[in-house]
Design a protein around this motif. Structure first.
Motif, mmCIF file in Angstrom:
data_model
loop_
_atom_site.group_PDB
_atom_site.id
_atom_site.type_symbol
_atom_site.label_atom_id
_atom_site.label_comp_id
_atom_site.label_asym_id
_atom_site.label_seq_id
_atom_site.Cartn_x
_atom_site.Cartn_y
_atom_site.Cartn_z
ATOM 1 N N PRO A 38 42.857 51.613 87.087
ATOM 2 C CA PRO A 38 41.536 51.922 87.629
ATOM 3 C C PRO A 38 41.087 53.362 87.397
ATOM 4 O O PRO A 38 39.892 53.636 87.367
ATOM 5 C CB PRO A 38 41.676 51.624 89.124
ATOM 6 C CG PRO A 38 43.130 51.529 89.407
ATOM 7 C CD PRO A 38 43.798 51.170 88.118
ATOM 8 N N TRP A 39 42.010 54.266 87.210
ATOM 9 C CA TRP A 39 41.661 55.666 86.981
ATOM 10 C C TRP A 39 40.914 55.865 85.664
ATOM 11 O O TRP A 39 40.262 56.870 85.468
ATOM 12 C CB TRP A 39 42.921 56.545 87.007
ATOM 13 C CG TRP A 39 43.962 56.073 86.031
ATOM 14 C CD1 TRP A 39 44.096 56.451 84.722
ATOM 15 C CD2 TRP A 39 44.987 55.111 86.270
ATOM 16 N NE1 TRP A 39 45.139 55.786 84.134
ATOM 17 C CE2 TRP A 39 45.709 54.945 85.070
ATOM 18 C CE3 TRP A 39 45.368 54.377 87.377
ATOM 19 C CZ2 TRP A 39 46.786 54.073 84.945
ATOM 20 C CZ3 TRP A 39 46.443 53.515 87.245
ATOM 21 C CH2 TRP A 39 47.137 53.379 86.052
ATOM 22 N N LEU A 40 40.991 54.897 84.744
ATOM 23 C CA LEU A 40 40.307 55.012 83.457
ATOM 24 C C LEU A 40 38.863 54.527 83.495
ATOM 25 O O LEU A 40 38.059 54.900 82.643
ATOM 26 C CB LEU A 40 41.052 54.194 82.383
ATOM 27 C CG LEU A 40 42.432 54.670 81.989
ATOM 28 C CD1 LEU A 40 43.086 53.680 81.035
ATOM 29 C CD2 LEU A 40 42.363 56.043 81.360
ATOM 30 N N VAL A 41 38.524 53.692 84.446
ATOM 31 C CA VAL A 41 37.239 52.989 84.443
ATOM 32 C C VAL A 41 36.048 53.934 84.435
ATOM 33 O O VAL A 41 35.114 53.752 83.654
ATOM 34 C CB VAL A 41 37.160 51.991 85.616
ATOM 35 C CG1 VAL A 41 35.766 51.395 85.732
ATOM 36 C CG2 VAL A 41 38.193 50.883 85.426
ATOM 37 N N SER A 42 36.043 54.960 85.274
ATOM 38 C CA SER A 42 34.867 55.835 85.342
ATOM 39 C C SER A 42 34.615 56.525 84.005
ATOM 40 O O SER A 42 33.466 56.631 83.570
ATOM 41 C CB SER A 42 34.992 56.856 86.471
ATOM 42 O OG SER A 42 36.091 57.724 86.247
ATOM 43 N N GLY A 43 35.661 56.982 83.323
ATOM 44 C CA GLY A 43 35.485 57.626 82.018
ATOM 45 C C GLY A 43 34.969 56.652 80.968
ATOM 46 O O GLY A 43 34.133 57.012 80.128
ATOM 47 N N ILE A 44 35.458 55.421 81.007
ATOM 48 C CA ILE A 44 35.006 54.400 80.057
ATOM 49 C C ILE A 44 33.541 54.074 80.306
ATOM 50 O O ILE A 44 32.749 53.986 79.367
ATOM 51 C CB ILE A 44 35.888 53.132 80.182
ATOM 52 C CG1 ILE A 44 37.316 53.428 79.719
ATOM 53 C CG2 ILE A 44 35.300 51.974 79.396
ATOM 54 C CD1 ILE A 44 38.329 52.347 80.064
#
Length: 190
Positions: A38-44
Protein backbone atom coordinates in the motif's frame (compact mmCIF):
# COMPACT_ATOMS: atom_id res chain seq x y z
CA UNK A 1 19.46 -20.42 -7.60
CA UNK A 2 16.21 -21.67 -9.12
CA UNK A 3 14.45 -18.42 -8.18
CA UNK A 4 17.24 -16.32 -9.64
CA UNK A 5 17.16 -18.32 -12.88
CA UNK A 6 13.39 -17.85 -13.05
CA UNK A 7 13.80 -14.12 -12.43
CA UNK A 8 15.97 -13.83 -15.56
CA UNK A 9 12.93 -14.46 -17.76
CA UNK A 10 11.75 -10.93 -17.02
CA UNK A 11 14.65 -9.49 -18.99
CA UNK A 12 17.81 -7.54 -18.49
CA UNK A 13 17.69 -4.48 -16.23
CA UNK A 14 19.31 -1.25 -17.25
CA UNK A 15 19.66 -0.09 -13.64
CA UNK A 16 20.40 -1.57 -10.25
CA UNK A 17 17.44 -3.27 -8.60
CA UNK A 18 17.29 -1.25 -5.39
CA UNK A 19 13.87 -0.27 -4.08
CA UNK A 20 14.04 3.44 -4.96
CA UNK A 21 15.30 2.81 -8.49
CA UNK A 22 12.66 0.18 -9.23
CA UNK A 23 9.90 2.40 -7.82
CA UNK A 24 11.07 5.34 -9.92
CA UNK A 25 11.30 3.22 -13.09
CA UNK A 26 7.76 1.94 -12.53
CA UNK A 27 6.33 5.38 -11.76
CA UNK A 28 7.99 6.74 -14.93
CA UNK A 29 6.41 3.95 -17.00
CA UNK A 30 9.81 2.34 -17.69
CA UNK A 31 9.08 -0.92 -15.83
CA UNK A 32 6.10 -3.16 -16.54
CA UNK A 33 5.56 -4.25 -12.95
CA UNK A 34 6.60 -3.82 -9.35
CA UNK A 35 6.15 -5.85 -6.20
CA UNK A 36 5.14 -3.80 -3.21
CA UNK A 37 2.29 -2.85 -0.98
CA UNK A 38 0.00 0.00 0.00
CA UNK A 39 2.90 2.40 0.50
CA UNK A 40 3.40 2.46 -3.30
CA UNK A 41 -0.16 3.39 -4.27
CA UNK A 42 -0.01 7.15 -3.72
CA UNK A 43 3.15 7.51 -5.86
CA UNK A 44 1.65 5.38 -8.63
CA UNK A 45 -1.56 7.39 -8.59
CA UNK A 46 0.38 10.68 -8.51
CA UNK A 47 2.22 9.49 -11.63
CA UNK A 48 -1.14 8.96 -13.35
CA UNK A 49 -0.52 5.27 -13.98
CA UNK A 50 -3.50 3.03 -14.68
CA UNK A 51 -2.54 0.02 -12.58
CA UNK A 52 -3.90 -3.29 -11.43
CA UNK A 53 -3.14 -5.34 -8.34
CA UNK A 54 -2.52 -9.08 -8.27
CA UNK A 55 -2.01 -11.10 -5.08
CA UNK A 56 1.46 -12.66 -5.11
CA UNK A 57 -0.15 -15.97 -4.20
CA UNK A 58 -1.91 -15.89 -7.61
CA UNK A 59 1.40 -15.67 -9.50
CA UNK A 60 2.34 -19.26 -10.26
CA UNK A 61 5.97 -20.31 -10.26
CA UNK A 62 7.35 -23.04 -12.56
CA UNK A 63 6.74 -25.60 -9.79
CA UNK A 64 3.02 -24.73 -9.82
CA UNK A 65 3.03 -23.04 -6.41
CA UNK A 66 2.01 -19.46 -5.83
CA UNK A 67 4.64 -17.01 -4.65
CA UNK A 68 5.21 -17.12 -0.89
CA UNK A 69 6.81 -13.82 0.13
CA UNK A 70 8.12 -12.89 3.53
CA UNK A 71 5.51 -11.09 5.59
CA UNK A 72 6.27 -8.37 8.04
CA UNK A 73 3.57 -7.71 10.58
CA UNK A 74 2.97 -4.48 12.43
CA UNK A 75 2.38 -4.82 16.12
CA UNK A 76 2.23 -3.05 19.41
CA UNK A 77 4.36 -3.80 22.41
CA UNK A 78 4.21 -3.00 26.06
CA UNK A 79 7.24 -2.54 28.25
CA UNK A 80 7.21 -5.20 30.92
CA UNK A 81 8.12 -2.71 33.62
CA UNK A 82 4.98 -0.64 32.82
CA UNK A 83 2.65 -3.58 33.20
CA UNK A 84 2.34 -3.83 37.01
CA UNK A 85 1.42 -0.16 37.49
CA UNK A 86 -0.68 0.41 34.39
CA UNK A 87 -2.18 -3.00 33.71
CA UNK A 88 -5.80 -1.79 33.33
CA UNK A 89 -4.92 1.17 31.10
CA UNK A 90 -2.70 -1.01 28.91
CA UNK A 91 -5.47 -3.61 28.59
CA UNK A 92 -7.92 -0.90 27.45
CA UNK A 93 -5.51 0.46 24.83
CA UNK A 94 -4.66 -2.96 23.45
CA UNK A 95 -8.33 -3.96 23.35
CA UNK A 96 -9.16 -0.76 21.45
CA UNK A 97 -6.27 -1.29 19.02
CA UNK A 98 -7.50 -4.82 18.27
CA UNK A 99 -11.08 -3.68 17.63
CA UNK A 100 -12.71 -3.93 14.20
CA UNK A 101 -13.27 -0.15 14.27
CA UNK A 102 -9.56 0.63 14.54
CA UNK A 103 -8.83 -1.98 11.85
CA UNK A 104 -11.37 -0.32 9.56
CA UNK A 105 -9.90 3.15 10.19
CA UNK A 106 -6.33 1.96 9.56
CA UNK A 107 -7.39 0.11 6.42
CA UNK A 108 -9.30 3.04 5.00
CA UNK A 109 -6.62 5.62 5.84
CA UNK A 110 -3.47 3.65 5.05
CA UNK A 111 -4.51 0.73 2.83
CA UNK A 112 -3.13 -1.77 5.34
CA UNK A 113 -4.88 -5.09 5.79
CA UNK A 114 -6.53 -5.22 9.22
CA UNK A 115 -5.73 -8.02 11.64
CA UNK A 116 -9.26 -8.29 13.01
CA UNK A 117 -11.28 -10.39 10.56
CA UNK A 118 -14.50 -8.55 11.49
CA UNK A 119 -13.07 -5.41 9.86
CA UNK A 120 -13.55 -7.12 6.48
CA UNK A 121 -17.33 -6.94 7.02
CA UNK A 122 -17.00 -3.23 6.28
CA UNK A 123 -17.93 -2.62 2.63
CA UNK A 124 -15.12 -0.11 1.99
CA UNK A 125 -12.48 -2.46 3.43
CA UNK A 126 -13.85 -5.50 1.59
CA UNK A 127 -13.89 -3.67 -1.75
CA UNK A 128 -10.33 -2.28 -1.50
CA UNK A 129 -8.28 -4.11 -4.15
CA UNK A 130 -4.96 -3.70 -2.31
CA UNK A 131 -6.35 -4.94 0.99
CA UNK A 132 -7.95 -7.95 -0.72
CA UNK A 133 -4.62 -8.79 -2.38
CA UNK A 134 -2.74 -8.51 0.91
CA UNK A 135 -5.31 -10.67 2.67
CA UNK A 136 -5.08 -13.36 -0.02
CA UNK A 137 -1.28 -13.28 -0.16
CA UNK A 138 -1.20 -13.71 3.63
CA UNK A 139 -2.37 -17.28 3.07
CA UNK A 140 0.98 -18.20 1.48
CA UNK A 141 3.29 -15.66 3.12
CA UNK A 142 6.08 -16.83 5.38
CA UNK A 143 6.81 -14.91 8.58
CA UNK A 144 9.88 -12.71 8.24
CA UNK A 145 12.48 -14.15 10.61
CA UNK A 146 12.97 -11.71 13.46
CA UNK A 147 16.71 -12.20 13.78
CA UNK A 148 19.63 -9.79 13.28
CA UNK A 149 21.12 -12.07 10.62
CA UNK A 150 18.31 -11.11 8.22
CA UNK A 151 19.97 -7.70 7.82
CA UNK A 152 23.05 -9.47 6.46
CA UNK A 153 21.03 -11.02 3.65
CA UNK A 154 19.60 -8.01 1.81
CA UNK A 155 22.73 -6.42 0.31
CA UNK A 156 24.20 -9.71 -0.99
CA UNK A 157 20.80 -10.70 -2.45
CA UNK A 158 20.47 -7.35 -4.20
CA UNK A 159 24.04 -7.62 -5.53
CA UNK A 160 23.26 -11.11 -6.85
CA UNK A 161 20.21 -9.93 -8.76
CA UNK A 162 22.13 -6.96 -10.20
CA UNK A 163 24.96 -9.30 -11.26
CA UNK A 164 22.53 -11.61 -13.02
CA UNK A 165 19.85 -9.25 -14.33
CA UNK A 166 21.92 -6.19 -15.17
CA UNK A 167 25.38 -7.56 -15.85
CA UNK A 168 24.39 -10.96 -17.30
CA UNK A 169 26.60 -12.96 -14.93
CA UNK A 170 26.21 -16.70 -14.42
CA UNK A 171 23.50 -17.53 -11.86
CA UNK A 172 25.56 -20.19 -10.05
CA UNK A 173 28.58 -17.92 -9.71
CA UNK A 174 26.48 -14.96 -8.53
CA UNK A 175 24.61 -17.16 -6.00
CA UNK A 176 27.89 -18.53 -4.59
CA UNK A 177 29.27 -15.00 -4.22
CA UNK A 178 26.05 -13.81 -2.52
CA UNK A 179 26.13 -16.78 -0.14
CA UNK A 180 29.74 -16.08 0.78
CA UNK A 181 29.03 -12.36 1.29
CA UNK A 182 26.03 -13.10 3.52
CA UNK A 183 28.00 -15.61 5.60
CA UNK A 184 30.84 -13.11 6.00
CA UNK A 185 28.41 -10.36 7.04
CA UNK A 186 26.90 -12.69 9.64
CA UNK A 187 30.36 -13.61 10.93
CA UNK A 188 31.23 -9.90 11.17
CA UNK A 189 28.17 -9.35 13.37
CA UNK A 190 29.57 -11.59 16.09
Amino acid sequence: MEATEYNKKFGQLEADGDYNTVTTLFNEGKAAGIIGGPWLVSGIEDAGINYGIVPLSDIKLPNGNGMAPFAGIQGAGVLKRALPEKKEAIAKVLKAMASPEVGIDLANKSGCAPANSKAYDNEEVASNEMIAAIQKTASTAQPMPNIPEMNAMWSPAEAMFVAVNKNGEDVSKAAEEAQAAAEQAIADMK
